[in-house]
Enzyme design. Structure first.
Site, PDB file in Angstrom:
ATOM      1  N   SER A   9       0.831  -1.207   0.000  1.00 25.53           N
ATOM      2  CA  SER A   9       0.000   0.000   0.000  1.00 25.53           C
ATOM      3  C   SER A   9       0.863   1.253   0.000  1.00 25.53           C
ATOM      4  CB  SER A   9      -0.893   0.040   1.244  1.00 25.53           C
ATOM      5  OG  SER A   9      -1.676  -1.110   1.327  1.00 25.53           O
ATOM      6  N   GLU A  92      -2.911  -3.567  13.968  1.00 22.44           N
ATOM      7  CA  GLU A  92      -3.520  -3.386  12.656  1.00 22.44           C
ATOM      8  C   GLU A  92      -4.909  -4.019  12.617  1.00 22.44           C
ATOM      9  OE1 GLU A  92      -2.612  -4.754   8.084  1.00 22.44           O
ATOM     10  OE2 GLU A  92      -0.908  -4.339   9.387  1.00 22.44           O
TER      11      GLU A  92
END
Length: 130
Positions: A9, A92
């Site tokens: 990402s 996360e």
């Protein structure tokens, strides 16, 4: 460091990468991983955007070709990256759960609830399709 990472990402905009690398033998699966912070502009790094249908690129492939990483950029002890990563992944996942909990959007004084598409609804709960 030599290797490849796919589906990274925001790689095209990154200044650093947090990486997990094999620093021990293949036999030491759990204990042979180190956590490194890598300069995204270091020699030997190539970022190739993975373009979507609109031409945008949120994700990229990152190639590492004999990239040198200073020992000072290692997080924790050599071969001790697994506990650090487990903690990071826990954070996360918690953030992902919070995002899912925020699926309700507040517009003015009314509430809009975001529902999953019918494809995600269990078959037993779907109306029959004749």
């Amino acid at each position: 460091m030599t290797g490849q990472k796919v589906w990274t990402s925001h790689a095209a905009r990154a200044d650093v990468f947090f990486t997990l690398v094999r620093t021990g033998t293949a036999a030491s699966r759990r204990h042979g991983i180190s956590h490194l912070i890598v300069d995204a502009h270091a020699p030997g790094i190539e970022v190739r955007p993975l373009r979507d249908l609109t031409g945008g690129h949120l994700f990229a492939e990152v190639f590492f070709d004999e990239v040198r990483v200073p020992v000072a950029d290692r997080v924790g002890e050599e071969n001790g990256g697994r506990p650090l990563v487990r903690t990071s992944l826990g954070h996360e996942r918690a953030a992902g759960a919070m995002n899912q909990a925020m699926d309700q959007a507040y517009i003015g004084s009314s509430t809009v609830t975001v529902k999953p598409p019918s494809a995600l609804t269990p078959a037993a709960n779907r109306p029959p399709t004749d």
